[in-house]
Scaffold this motif. Structure first.
Motif, PDB file in Angstrom:
ATOM      1  N   GLU A  15      17.664  24.744 -29.472  1.00  0.00           N
ATOM      2  CA  GLU A  15      17.447  25.537 -28.294  1.00  0.00           C
ATOM      3  C   GLU A  15      16.359  26.628 -28.134  1.00  0.00           C
ATOM      4  OE1 GLU A  15      19.863  25.309 -30.744  1.00  0.00           O
ATOM      5  OE2 GLU A  15      21.694  25.201 -30.005  1.00  0.00           O
ATOM      6  N   LEU A  16      15.614  26.647 -29.310  1.00  0.00           N
ATOM      7  CA  LEU A  16      14.547  27.455 -29.169  1.00  0.00           C
ATOM      8  C   LEU A  16      13.168  26.564 -28.900  1.00  0.00           C
ATOM      9  CD1 LEU A  16      15.169  29.837 -32.332  1.00  0.00           C
ATOM     10  CD2 LEU A  16      15.702  30.134 -29.866  1.00  0.00           C
ATOM     11  N   ALA A  17      13.480  25.352 -28.840  1.00  0.00           N
ATOM     12  CA  ALA A  17      12.141  24.613 -28.784  1.00  0.00           C
ATOM     13  C   ALA A  17      11.243  24.924 -27.247  1.00  0.00           C
ATOM     14  CB  ALA A  17      12.454  23.096 -28.519  1.00  0.00           C
ATOM     15  N   PHE A  18      11.976  25.202 -26.220  1.00  0.00           N
ATOM     16  CA  PHE A  18      10.984  25.444 -25.181  1.00  0.00           C
ATOM     17  C   PHE A  18      10.338  26.725 -25.343  1.00  0.00           C
ATOM     18  CE2 PHE A  18      10.453  27.701 -21.028  1.00  0.00           C
ATOM     19  CZ  PHE A  18       9.751  26.669 -20.412  1.00  0.00           C
ATOM     20  N   SER A  19      10.894  27.811 -25.881  1.00  0.00           N
ATOM     21  CA  SER A  19      10.510  29.221 -25.896  1.00  0.00           C
ATOM     22  C   SER A  19       9.411  29.197 -26.854  1.00  0.00           C
ATOM     23  CB  SER A  19      11.521  30.216 -26.192  1.00  0.00           C
ATOM     24  OG  SER A  19      12.025  29.814 -27.452  1.00  0.00           O
ATOM     25  N   THR A  20       9.535  28.363 -28.106  1.00  0.00           N
ATOM     26  CA  THR A  20       8.622  28.499 -29.054  1.00  0.00           C
ATOM     27  C   THR A  20       7.319  27.690 -28.725  1.00  0.00           C
ATOM     28  OG1 THR A  20      10.480  28.167 -30.756  1.00  0.00           O
ATOM     29  CG2 THR A  20       8.387  27.786 -31.484  1.00  0.00           C
ATOM     30  N   GLU A  21       7.799  26.752 -27.669  1.00  0.00           N
ATOM     31  CA  GLU A  21       6.364  25.962 -27.321  1.00  0.00           C
ATOM     32  C   GLU A  21       5.728  27.152 -26.485  1.00  0.00           C
ATOM     33  OE1 GLU A  21       6.686  21.407 -26.467  1.00  0.00           O
ATOM     34  OE2 GLU A  21       8.552  22.415 -25.718  1.00  0.00           O
ATOM     35  N   LEU A  22       6.279  27.852 -25.717  1.00  0.00           N
ATOM     36  CA  LEU A  22       5.556  28.795 -24.892  1.00  0.00           C
ATOM     37  C   LEU A  22       4.784  29.774 -25.668  1.00  0.00           C
ATOM     38  CD1 LEU A  22       5.044  30.131 -22.082  1.00  0.00           C
ATOM     39  CD2 LEU A  22       7.077  31.168 -22.284  1.00  0.00           C
ATOM     40  N   VAL A  23       5.688  30.306 -26.826  1.00  0.00           N
ATOM     41  CA  VAL A  23       4.889  31.306 -27.837  1.00  0.00           C
ATOM     42  C   VAL A  23       3.734  30.561 -28.377  1.00  0.00           C
ATOM     43  CG1 VAL A  23       5.295  32.429 -29.611  1.00  0.00           C
ATOM     44  CG2 VAL A  23       6.964  32.724 -27.777  1.00  0.00           C
ATOM     45  N   LEU A  60      13.526  33.526 -35.987  1.00  0.00           N
ATOM     46  CA  LEU A  60      12.685  32.714 -35.881  1.00  0.00           C
ATOM     47  C   LEU A  60      11.264  33.172 -35.799  1.00  0.00           C
ATOM     48  CD1 LEU A  60      11.720  29.736 -36.359  1.00  0.00           C
ATOM     49  CD2 LEU A  60      12.039  29.542 -33.848  1.00  0.00           C
ATOM     50  N   THR A  61      10.155  33.206 -36.768  1.00  0.00           N
ATOM     51  CA  THR A  61       9.030  33.987 -36.516  1.00  0.00           C
ATOM     52  C   THR A  61       7.907  32.942 -36.332  1.00  0.00           C
ATOM     53  OG1 THR A  61       9.801  35.751 -37.844  1.00  0.00           O
ATOM     54  CG2 THR A  61       7.474  35.715 -37.502  1.00  0.00           C
ATOM     55  N   CYS A  62       7.156  33.174 -35.196  1.00  0.00           N
ATOM     56  CA  CYS A  62       5.985  32.322 -35.215  1.00  0.00           C
ATOM     57  C   CYS A  62       4.651  33.289 -35.496  1.00  0.00           C
ATOM     58  CB  CYS A  62       5.811  31.738 -33.867  1.00  0.00           C
ATOM     59  SG  CYS A  62       7.162  30.804 -33.179  1.00  0.00           S
ATOM     60  N   GLU A  63       4.009  32.703 -36.440  1.00  0.00           N
ATOM     61  CA  GLU A  63       2.605  33.445 -36.787  1.00  0.00           C
ATOM     62  C   GLU A  63       1.500  32.532 -36.515  1.00  0.00           C
ATOM     63  OE1 GLU A  63       4.574  36.066 -40.509  1.00  0.00           O
ATOM     64  OE2 GLU A  63       3.136  34.479 -40.859  1.00  0.00           O
ATOM     65  N   PHE A  75       2.301  38.689 -21.863  1.00  0.00           N
ATOM     66  CA  PHE A  75       3.720  39.232 -21.048  1.00  0.00           C
ATOM     67  C   PHE A  75       4.835  38.125 -21.252  1.00  0.00           C
ATOM     68  CE2 PHE A  75       6.028  39.499 -17.279  1.00  0.00           C
ATOM     69  CZ  PHE A  75       6.443  40.918 -17.373  1.00  0.00           C
ATOM     70  N   LEU A  76       4.245  36.779 -21.052  1.00  0.00           N
ATOM     71  CA  LEU A  76       5.415  35.990 -21.108  1.00  0.00           C
ATOM     72  C   LEU A  76       5.969  35.930 -22.914  1.00  0.00           C
ATOM     73  CD1 LEU A  76       4.091  32.569 -19.437  1.00  0.00           C
ATOM     74  CD2 LEU A  76       5.913  34.460 -18.674  1.00  0.00           C
ATOM     75  N   VAL A  77       5.003  36.094 -23.682  1.00  0.00           N
ATOM     76  CA  VAL A  77       5.257  35.950 -25.065  1.00  0.00           C
ATOM     77  C   VAL A  77       6.493  37.226 -25.320  1.00  0.00           C
ATOM     78  CG1 VAL A  77       4.734  36.565 -27.472  1.00  0.00           C
ATOM     79  CG2 VAL A  77       3.346  35.063 -25.972  1.00  0.00           C
ATOM     80  N   ALA A  78       6.015  38.300 -24.734  1.00  0.00           N
ATOM     81  CA  ALA A  78       6.859  39.690 -24.796  1.00  0.00           C
ATOM     82  C   ALA A  78       8.229  39.325 -24.344  1.00  0.00           C
ATOM     83  CB  ALA A  78       6.015  40.852 -24.302  1.00  0.00           C
ATOM     84  N   LYS A  79       8.104  38.777 -23.311  1.00  0.00           N
ATOM     85  CA  LYS A  79       9.586  38.496 -22.750  1.00  0.00           C
ATOM     86  C   LYS A  79      10.747  37.452 -23.212  1.00  0.00           C
ATOM     87  CE  LYS A  79      10.704  39.519 -18.800  1.00  0.00           C
ATOM     88  NZ  LYS A  79      11.474  40.827 -18.424  1.00  0.00           N
ATOM     89  N   VAL A  80       9.954  36.407 -23.995  1.00  0.00           N
ATOM     90  CA  VAL A  80      10.599  35.527 -24.472  1.00  0.00           C
ATOM     91  C   VAL A  80      10.965  36.120 -26.070  1.00  0.00           C
ATOM     92  CG1 VAL A  80      10.380  33.184 -25.824  1.00  0.00           C
ATOM     93  CG2 VAL A  80       9.577  33.558 -23.442  1.00  0.00           C
ATOM     94  N   ALA A  81      10.027  36.708 -26.778  1.00  0.00           N
ATOM     95  CA  ALA A  81      10.465  36.943 -28.267  1.00  0.00           C
ATOM     96  C   ALA A  81      11.051  38.359 -28.152  1.00  0.00           C
ATOM     97  CB  ALA A  81       8.997  37.136 -28.842  1.00  0.00           C
ATOM     98  N   ALA A  85      17.790  27.821 -19.862  1.00  0.00           N
ATOM     99  CA  ALA A  85      17.603  27.961 -18.410  1.00  0.00           C
ATOM    100  C   ALA A  85      17.334  28.998 -18.066  1.00  0.00           C
ATOM    101  CB  ALA A  85      19.201  27.365 -17.970  1.00  0.00           C
ATOM    102  N   SER A  86      18.109  30.358 -18.728  1.00  0.00           N
ATOM    103  CA  SER A  86      17.589  31.587 -18.265  1.00  0.00           C
ATOM    104  C   SER A  86      16.169  31.981 -18.058  1.00  0.00           C
ATOM    105  CB  SER A  86      18.342  32.519 -18.996  1.00  0.00           C
ATOM    106  OG  SER A  86      17.965  32.555 -20.378  1.00  0.00           O
ATOM    107  N   LEU A  87      15.290  31.154 -19.037  1.00  0.00           N
ATOM    108  CA  LEU A  87      13.946  31.297 -19.008  1.00  0.00           C
ATOM    109  C   LEU A  87      13.234  30.929 -17.670  1.00  0.00           C
ATOM    110  CD1 LEU A  87      13.124  29.540 -22.410  1.00  0.00           C
ATOM    111  CD2 LEU A  87      13.114  31.809 -22.014  1.00  0.00           C
TER     112      LEU A  87
END
Length: 896
Positions: free
Chosen positions: A789-797, A823-826, A851-857, A885-887
């Protein structure tokens, strides 16, 4: 009978003086005889020894055959037996033949032959005869040295003869026993004569001289009749021999009573007459003579050669008995007030102080004591008697009394003495409770039980302090037959006045203590935040005398790390608690900057300096706020812990096997001094290690050295595999007393490890085309972790952060994914430039990445390392995360 003082050491009789004179004369004669004998003997002996030594030495030196013996090949063999035989016949101690160099040929001790002669030979080598005293081989010797001359007159040898001093003076000491014996005999004869004379004189004069006898008879009547004690002498036949004036007055004796039988004296009490005629010894026996109370002491007289009988002394104790009774009452009351001053107010606890008042008055003043206080007083508030009285303390000689029990809320009716006392502030005495209808109206059934129980009298005194009535103290009597009287009221009021001040002090302390504790507990963490790096147990114990500024905290940090903090503000009270709250808030704020421990302490040091400056400016003086702090950051991925301390006690480290050590951290100055920068140390910890942070109140004590406290802490922690909660209980049980003088903060954290199965790392080339491959690897890892479920948002980040690092960063790029509570991305690179979030205009082509990272994370940020910086973003796990889908809502027309 001698009446002279026994402390006078000077002889009081002619016989004694004669004896001393004779003894002195005998001793002087003996000493003079001995001295004369010794001096004469020494002179004669010395003269005889010199003459004999010269005669023997000259005779031997001129004896025929001596020259031939000296010229023989072995003179010593020839001369030694001749010299010894001559010595024994001549009665000297030695004869020594020697050459002109002083080397002996003969000597009484053969081992001395061939050794140098002890003495002077120079004059004898010139042909003279020398007599001298020397310390030779045989001791102190008198010797004569004579030359041996050849026919041509030359000196070819020397002869010495002599005697030892011991043999010369021995005859003197043989005469000493005769002299000493004669002196002892003379002294014994003198002693015998003196003893005989003394005994005869004592029989005749009773040890007194003529002048003393005259003075005794002159003052006998004056002394006997002037004393304020009656003196009565009764003969062995029961007749009165002597009665002084005081005895005649006390016993009402007539002028012709002397010579009569005691039993026949008119006006004498029968019991007193029987005692005086009995001849028995008596000590402080009390007898009545009319309205007088007499104390009689009597002793029989059995002096050798004296008359048989008794001597009695009589004194009037009527007034003394009454005075003694009053003095005893006053002494008892003073002792009670002293004990009250010492025993009331030993603590700053309202209930304990009230109980101390009740305990100190039972049973010395009252049989039962009850103390009733207004309810607000027990809470530390201002008194309000209208809310009723709470029975706070009860004490009595028995426990089965019918008085109201402890903790009973009582509303006194207006007719009771308690209600009148609360209204007027004056104490009241109720001498007879059975005749007090106003008191009985309070509770007729219970008051009836009280009277039937035997309680018959009451004093009720309001507790007043600083013009405010705090409650009542009631003193009850049952077994004491006499009721309370007005004179008892002053004692009761004094007792209550002392207790009232202590109760009011305790009330005010309770209020301030409650405020400080409430403030402090509101500033301390109520519940520790959720994190998985360490398992934590903690304790905070305020001091009995007041709250302090000890505190602790556990702060989650990005990357599954955690900050462990413990600190101590100097002092106690509201100021220390408030300063502690400001420091804790500052630590939280500084921790959001994700700084290393030494920099955190540097910021805190600046803050304390600013606080001091503000307070000194506002108070017009110099304010000093002292504080210590220990700050640590633990990373469960690398298992490394960075720590720095500012004047704080060092932490304890408990290894998994139970080994306890205290890491050697740079101490650093306390906060607020601004003296020097702080230093950090880094440790690598095994999984399951325990970090123990504490304040100095745990190991320091007035009766215990700090090294002893450290050793006790070591023993309490040295248990492998024990959970932190059990370690907390063990440490407090081993080191803390029942009433600690200082507050204590204790924080124990057992480390955990974020294993390789929950960590993924990649090195990314500085090529935009590498981002696609990174996204694919990240999605595969999320599939492995069960987080599709976190694949899309993680790819974006990852796309945004890695692209920014390639475009704007420098050095190597490293990406790390951590699966923990989130889940932490560094993304790490070698640049120290930090990105900033901004809102792009509708006409801008870029600027929307962060801005997108702040909205997703859930949250994101930057932290700096020794090699550059790390941009991180943390997402919540799927149970709380919005679906993919809400993204799409992120890309509406307003944000684009």
């Amino acid at each position: 009978m001698s009446v002279q003082p026994r402390s006078d050491k000077r002889p009081r009789s002619v016989a004694g003086q004669a004896f001393v004179l004779q003894a002195v004369v005998v001793v002087l004669l003996v000493c003079g005889a001995i001295l004369a004998l010794v001096l004469q003997s020494r002179y004669e002996a010395d003269r005889e020894a010199r003459a004999r030594s010269v005669a023997v030495a000259e005779t031997f030196a001129h004896s025929p055959g001596l020259m031939e013996a000296l010229e023989s090949p072995h003179p010593a063999r020839v001369l030694q037996p001749i010299a010894e035989e001559t010595r024994e016949r001549a009665g000297v101690d030695f004869i020594v033949v020697m050459d002109t160099n002083g080397i002996r040929y003969t000597h009484p001790q053969p081992d001395r032959i061939g050794q140098p002669f002890v003495g002077t030979i120079g004059p004898s080598l010139t042909g003279k005869v020398l007599v001298e005293s020397v310390d030779g081989p045989l001791g102190q010797e008198v010797q004569a040295v004579v030359p041996v001359t050849a026919p041509d007159g030359s000196v070819v040898a020397l002869v010495a003869a002599g005697l030892t001093v011991e043999n010369v003076t021995g005859a003197v000491y043989q005469q000493l026993p005769v002299i000493l014996g004669t002196g002892a005999l003379a002294l014994a004869l003198a002693t015998t004569w003196t003893a005989w004379a003394t005994r005869r004189l004592k029989r005749q004069t009773h040890g007194l001289g003529p002048a003393e006898m005259t003075r005794m008879y002159e003052h006998h009547d004056a002394v006997l009749h002037a004393v304020r004690e009656g003196v009565v002498i009764v003969g062995g036949d029961g007749r009165l021999l002597l009665a002084n004036d005081e005895a005649r007055r006390l016993l009402n004796l007539g002028p012709d009573s002397e010579g009569q039988r005691v039993a026949d004296l008119p006006g004498l009490d029968t019991d007193t007459a029987r005692l005086l005629a009995s001849g028995n010894a008596a000590t402080d026996e009390v007898r009545f003579a009319g309205d007088r109370l007499l104390v009689v002491n009597q002793r029989p007289t059995h002096a050798p050669g004296g008359p048989m009988g008794t001597v009695a002394t009589i004194r009037d104790s009527t007034e003394l008995d009454a005075l003694t009774g009053r003095a005893e009452v006053a002494r008892t009351r003073l002792k009670l007030l002293y004990d009250a001053g010492v025993g009331i107010g030993t603590t700053l606890d309202v209930r304990r102080t009230a109980q101390e008042l009740a305990d100190v008055a039972v049973p010395r003043f009252a049989d039962f004591v009850t103390v009733d206080l207004a309810d607000p007083v027990l809470q530390g508030e201002e008194s309000n008697v209208a809310m009723g009285m709470r029975r706070t303390a009860v004490s009595g000689i028995r426990d089965d009394h019918p008085l109201y029990p402890r903790e009973r809320l009582i509303n006194f009716v207006p007719s009771t003495p308690q209600a009148r006392g609360l209204g007027s502030g004056r104490a009241e005495v109720v001498s007879d409770l059975s005749q007090a209808p106003g008191w009985q109206a309070q509770d007729p059934e219970r008051t009836k039980q009280i009277i039937e129980y035997g309680i018959h009298s009451l004093i009720t005194v309001p507790l007043q302090a600083r013009g405010t009535i705090l409650g009542l103290a009631n003193f009850w009597r049952s077994e004491k037959p006499g009721p309370f009287e007005e004179e008892d009221l002053s004692l009761a009021e004094e007792l209550v006045a002392r207790a009232a001040v202590a109760v009011d002090n305790a009330r005010r302390y309770t209020r301030e203590h409650a405020l400080a504790v409430t403030l402090q507990r509101s500033l301390l963490p109520r519940a520790l935040p959720d994190q998985s790096a360490v398992e934590v147990a903690h304790r905070y114990l305020p001091a009995q005398s007041g709250v302090g500024g000890d505190w602790f905290d556990v702060i989650p940090l990005p990357g599954s790390r955690v900050a462990l903090v413990v600190g101590d503000v100097v002092g106690h009270g509201l100021h220390a608690a408030a300063t502690m709250g400001r420091l804790r808030t500052a630590v939280h704020n500084f921790s959001t900057l994700d700084l290393p421990p030494d920099e955190i302490l540097g910021h805190l040091d600046d803050l304390i300096g600013a606080i001091d400056q503000d307070e000194s400016d506002s108070d017009g003086g110099q304010a000093t706020t002292g504080a210590t702090c220990l700050y640590a950051i633990y990373d469960p991925v690398s298992r490394r812990c960075a720590m720095a301390r500012a004047g704080h006690v060092p932490p304890a480290l408990v290894r998994p096997d139970g080994t306890v050590e205290f890491p050697d951290l740079p101490a650093g100055p306390p906060l607020g001094l601004g003296a020097m920068p702080f230093e950090a140390a880094e440790l690598e910890l095994e999984e399951g290690s325990q970090l123990v942070f504490y304040t100095d109140g745990l190991i320091e004590d007035r009766n215990r050295d700090i090294d002893v406290g450290i050793e006790q802490l070591r023993r309490a922690l040295a248990h492998p595999g024990r959970p932190p909660e059990e370690s907390c209980r063990a440490v407090l049980s081993a080191l803390l007393s029942a009433r600690p003088k200082d507050d204590v903060a204790l924080l124990i954290a057992r480390t955990r490890v974020l294993g390789p199965d929950r960590v993924a790392e990649w090195d990314v080339p500085r090529d935009p085309s590498a981002v696609a491959g990174l996204r694919a690897s990240a999605v595969a890892k999320l599939e492995e972790w069960g987080l599709p479920e976190l694949a899309f948002s993680t790819e974006l980040v990852l796309s945004e952060l890695v692209t920014n690092a390639i475009r704007h960063g420098s050095g190597a790029i490293r990406v790390r994914l951590l699966k923990d509570q989130g889940l932490t991305c560094e993304v790490a690179d070698g640049s120290s430039t930090s990105p900033h979030l901004r809102y792009a205009a509708t006409t801008d082509e870029g600027g929307r990445g962060l801005f997108l990272v702040a909205k997703v994370a859930e949250r994101w940020g930057t932290r700096y390392s020794a090699d550059g910086k790390i941009i991180w973003a943390q997402q919540t796990l799927p149970d709380t995360n919005q679906d993919s889908a809400s993204l799409l809502d992120l890309f509406d027309t307003e944000t684009m």
